[in-house]
Design an enzyme around this catalytic site. Sequence first.
Site, PDB file in Angstrom:
ATOM      1  N   PHE A 143      69.335 -21.558 -48.274  1.00  0.00           N
ATOM      2  CA  PHE A 143      69.981 -22.560 -49.111  1.00  0.00           C
ATOM      3  C   PHE A 143      69.005 -23.705 -49.336  1.00  0.00           C
ATOM      4  CE2 PHE A 143      72.432 -26.394 -49.972  1.00  0.00           C
ATOM      5  CZ  PHE A 143      73.222 -25.959 -51.027  1.00  0.00           C
ATOM      6  N   ASP A 228      61.295 -25.965 -45.916  1.00  0.00           N
ATOM      7  CA  ASP A 228      62.485 -26.745 -46.236  1.00  0.00           C
ATOM      8  C   ASP A 228      63.076 -27.224 -44.907  1.00  0.00           C
ATOM      9  OD1 ASP A 228      65.001 -27.729 -46.737  1.00  0.00           O
ATOM     10  OD2 ASP A 228      65.565 -26.158 -48.149  1.00  0.00           O
ATOM     11  N   LYS A 265      68.739 -35.650 -45.439  1.00  0.00           N
ATOM     12  CA  LYS A 265      69.786 -35.706 -44.404  1.00  0.00           C
ATOM     13  C   LYS A 265      69.512 -36.756 -43.318  1.00  0.00           C
ATOM     14  CE  LYS A 265      71.802 -31.168 -45.233  1.00  0.00           C
ATOM     15  NZ  LYS A 265      73.231 -31.292 -45.428  1.00  0.00           N
TER      16      LYS A 265
HETATM   17  C1  PLP Z   1      68.066 -26.464 -45.940  1.00  0.00           C
HETATM   18  C2  PLP Z   1      68.649 -27.301 -47.025  1.00  0.00           C
HETATM   19  N1  PLP Z   1      67.905 -27.579 -48.101  1.00  0.00           N
HETATM   20  C3  PLP Z   1      68.380 -28.346 -49.090  1.00  0.00           C
HETATM   21  C4  PLP Z   1      69.656 -28.854 -49.050  1.00  0.00           C
HETATM   22  C5  PLP Z   1      70.172 -29.699 -50.178  1.00  0.00           C
HETATM   23  O1  PLP Z   1      70.250 -31.017 -49.787  1.00  0.00           O
HETATM   24  P1  PLP Z   1      71.106 -32.059 -50.663  1.00  0.00           P
HETATM   25  O2  PLP Z   1      72.534 -31.641 -50.524  1.00  0.00           O
HETATM   26  O3  PLP Z   1      70.811 -33.386 -50.051  1.00  0.00           O
HETATM   27  O4  PLP Z   1      70.624 -31.942 -52.052  1.00  0.00           O
HETATM   28  C6  PLP Z   1      70.465 -28.600 -47.946  1.00  0.00           C
HETATM   29  C7  PLP Z   1      71.838 -29.125 -47.874  1.00  0.00           C
HETATM   30  O5  PLP Z   1      72.672 -28.665 -47.139  1.00  0.00           O
HETATM   31  C8  PLP Z   1      69.953 -27.794 -46.905  1.00  0.00           C
HETATM   32  O6  PLP Z   1      70.680 -27.507 -45.839  1.00  0.00           O
END
Ligand code: PLP
Length: 406
Positions: A143, A228, A265
């Site tokens: 994700f 990520d 986050k």
């Molecule tokens: C691994 C990862 N990447 C990207 C995102 C996207 O982040 P945002 O919701 O701040 O756009 C998330 C959100 O849960 C995530 O868990």
Amino acid sequence: MKTIHIVSSPQVRADYARHVVPSYKRAETAPVLVRGQGTRVWDADGKEYLDFGGGIAVNCLGHASPRLAKSLQEQAAQLVHVSNLFYHPKQAELAAELVKRTGPGKIFFCNSGAEANEAMVKAARKARAAEGRFEVITTLNSFHGRTLGMIAASGQERLREGFGPPMPGFVHVPYNDLAAVEKAMGPKTAAVMVEGIQGEGGVIPATAEYLLGLRKLTRDKGLSLLMDSVQCGHYRTGCFQSYERILREAGKKEEFLPDAVSMAKSLGGGFPVGAVWLGEKLMDVLGPGTHATTYGGTALACAVALEVLQIIEEEGLAENVSARGEELKEGLGKLAGKGWVGEVRGFGGMVGVRVKGRPHAEVAAQLAGRGLLVVPAGSDVLRFLPPYNVSRQEVAEALRKVESTL
Ligand SMILES: Cc1ncc(COP(=O)(O)O)c(C=O)c1O
């Protein structure tokens, strides 16, 4: 004079139904939260909850941290935002702190995880554009966010359904499968992007061999390795980055440095801020006019993120979340095999439990009823994402609440 608002839960839920786009799956009985303090939150009816959902891995200092509130107030009274056409000291200071913790490189600031990943992928694509390389290999079940680019990047078909043709340039392969990555590499490949621990996918950590293999493979072929770290980073596992935690366990922490790391986050402890660290190979690729966002790295966001880092360091919270996380994992591990509790996995403040025999959302709702908030992930996992300053007593209390549902 201070106005006291009486909040009615049914009224708030009705207002949501009427005025808020229904893109989130909220349980009908989900609490209406009005106040928080540390690991605890209270709903409009006065019910108390232990918050082990942490706003989905965001509230690393818990709720209403007095130091964070003070830094927000002080910075807000001094300078909130200026255009990125000017300088301000807080952005420079935060960039230096993030570089110091990650490796030689530079930082691009943005506002969210999806945006951080967008910037990371844009840098990787731009670096190889002259050779016609633009493809990024990502993993199934991953994700990476909800922008059009990141739903194409994510390894979950359901995210793309109904939104027309996905953005080209992403290839998905099974996670923790090095041979599959190698096989997917071709003349158009620019980079590989993975989560150190798949979060939304169900708290699935990368293996040390996989990470080291990815590094060697991408380095040998001259490609970028993008991590990520939006959910699993920023000390959530007890180390600044989850890959450090995974490789530390294998005694290989010093052997790995990716080409880019996205962050959001916990970076702001609840205040929206995102960033991407670009290593020496990518750090100057995004030249003037190639990428931007109005709010990227505001004085307020940077002041708060700096305070978050300082609090984590001064209060030894990386060590605390590491130790409390082990207690949580051990406690949940002892319950594995009983009732709905299946396999337990993760590190520090990112622990996943497989739910057996019942829908995970139903178990999450039952736990909420008993005053424990957790977050569903994947098709059958519950995530426990406590704040880094969670106490031993709060972990024990959470475990008792879990046990009471078995
Ligand atoms: C691994 C990862 N990447 C990207 C995102 C996207 O982040 P945002 O919701 O701040 O756009 C998330 C959100 O849960 C995530 O868990």
